[in-house]
Write a protein that holds these residues in place. Structure first.
Motif, PDB file in Angstrom:
ATOM      1  N   UNK A  11       0.790  -1.236   0.000  1.00  0.00           N
ATOM      2  CA  UNK A  11       0.000   0.000   0.000  1.00  0.00           C
ATOM      3  C   UNK A  11       0.818   1.280   0.000  1.00  0.00           C
ATOM      4  N   UNK A  12       1.908   1.256  -0.745  1.00  0.00           N
ATOM      5  CA  UNK A  12       2.669   2.501  -0.900  1.00  0.00           C
ATOM      6  C   UNK A  12       1.858   3.452  -1.773  1.00  0.00           C
ATOM      7  N   UNK A  13       1.838   4.718  -1.406  1.00  0.00           N
ATOM      8  CA  UNK A  13       1.115   5.696  -2.229  1.00  0.00           C
ATOM      9  C   UNK A  13       1.768   5.703  -3.607  1.00  0.00           C
ATOM     10  N   UNK A  14       0.948   5.435  -4.642  1.00  0.00           N
ATOM     11  CA  UNK A  14       1.498   5.291  -5.987  1.00  0.00           C
ATOM     12  C   UNK A  14       0.486   5.776  -7.024  1.00  0.00           C
ATOM     13  N   UNK A  15       0.732   6.984  -7.572  1.00  0.00           N
ATOM     14  CA  UNK A  15      -0.238   7.530  -8.538  1.00  0.00           C
ATOM     15  C   UNK A  15      -0.320   6.719  -9.820  1.00  0.00           C
ATOM     16  N   UNK A  16       0.662   5.818 -10.044  1.00  0.00           N
ATOM     17  CA  UNK A  16       0.684   5.027 -11.290  1.00  0.00           C
ATOM     18  C   UNK A  16      -0.058   3.708 -11.169  1.00  0.00           C
ATOM     19  N   UNK A  17      -0.465   3.342  -9.962  1.00  0.00           N
ATOM     20  CA  UNK A  17      -1.204   2.090  -9.799  1.00  0.00           C
ATOM     21  C   UNK A  17      -2.598   2.440  -9.283  1.00  0.00           C
TER      22      UNK A  17
END
Ligand code: MTE
Length: 320
Positions: free
Chosen positions: A270-276
């Motif tokens: 659950x890393x903040x990731x705008x690409x996923x």
């Protein structure tokens, strides 16, 4: 138009916040002074650790931290009246009222599993392990809203080092309180209770990972996770477990509550990731509470310089 009568206007609305809080502290002091003349029994009650630890009590000796962002802090009212805390309610405005009388003392935290020194520690002794620090962190919820909060606490590693993790320990599991008599949401099976979260050991020991007992210079309000919660600023908010009662060091990856509930929507990392994207919505943008327009979400919530190396070589689409 609704016109407020003077009796309906809270002192917080007409007095600057700092002043009205110091007036509350004064009134509390006056109550204690009054109790001295009325009899020692009442004084004993008012000065109990529970009274000292209640939400809104000022925390002394807070140090500023180099890890803080200088972005605009989200108003206290927004942060404390728009909460995810399913033990109390699935409605974000619900926890502020429903958690008001939640008892946060006495409170112990059991630390167990793959460690040389298992311990059960009283929350007040945990809070004294280091000087309190203020960390102004961005906090991004998986649902698309974000806040900037001056949390108070210290690095989780300060506590974890106390128990001397064994070489076999690879993960840390956080279990939160189970008390359906006080938590109406736990009387329903909206989630599996108690709420559990987990981190890889290196994530848990990372200096940004914060053990939090206050915000805005004061003891945490109950709806924000009193008496003790995590704040992991580069991960979606659900990793930041509230009301922790047990910390266990494990060899196997813990099964976190949201992953168990909906494994294709909520992963372990659950890393903040705008690409996923989340299967049902994009994660590219977020709305800061109190603001109208959205802003782009940053990789690792803007903490990439500090944490990206923890994931080098990992496929972050697979390990979402
Ligand atoms: N911890 C517990 N025990 N129960 C919860 O329902 N919700 C999580 C996390 N920690 C939750 C919890 C979620 S989804 C988020 S976004 C954050 O708390 C919200 O923290 P905040 O209310 O302080 O903003």
């Amino acid at each position: 138009m609704l016109i407020k009568k003077p009796a309906d206007i809270a002192s917080s609305e007409i007095t600057p916040r700092g002043l009205y809080l110091s007036r509350r502290a004064f009134l509390r002091g006056a109550a204690i002074a009054g109790a001295t003349t009325l009899g020692g029994g009442l004084l004993g009650k008012l000065a109990s650790p529970w009274e000292q630890a209640s939400a809104g009590t000022k925390i002394d000796g807070i140090q500023k931290s180099n890890f803080s962002t200088n972005e605009k802090i989200t108003p206290y009212k927004d942060v404390t009246h728009y909460n995810n805390y399913y033990e109390f309610s699935t409605d974000k405005e619900g926890p502020a009222g429903l958690a008001k009388n939640f008892r946060t003392r006495p409170w112990t935290v059991k630390i167990e599993g793959l460690v040389s020194k298992k311990k059960t520690l009283d929350v007040d002794s945990i809070m004294k392990l280091a000087s309190p620090e203020e960390r102004i962190y961005r906090h991004r919820c998986v649902e698309g809203w974000s806040i900037v909060v001056p949390w108070v606490g210290f690095s989780l590693s300060t506590l974890l080092k106390q128990v001397e993790p064994l070489g076999k320990a690879k993960f840390v599991e956080f279990t939160t309180v189970y008390d359906p008599s006080q938590m109406p949401g736990q009387r329903e099976r909206v989630l599996e209770w108690p709420y559990v979260e987990g981190l890889r050991l290196d994530e848990a020991m990372h200096p940004l990972t914060f053990l939090c007992f206050g915000m805005y210079g004061e003891v945490l309000p109950n709806q924000d996770g009193a008496p003790l919660r995590l704040v992991v600023p580069w991960k979606y908010g659900f990793k930041s477990a509230k009301a922790i009662v047990k910390i266990a060091f494990t060899e196997k990856q813990p099964i976190n509550t949201w992953n168990k509930a909906t494994p294709n929507e909520y992963g372990f990392y659950s890393n903040v990731n705008p690409n996923v994207d989340h299967p049902r919505w994009s994660q590219a943008r977020e709305r800061r509470l109190g603001e109208f327009s959205k802003r782009p979400t940053l990789m690792f919530n803007g903490y990439g310089d500090q944490v990206a190396s923890l994931y080098s070589g990992m496929d972050l689409k697979r390990y979402f």
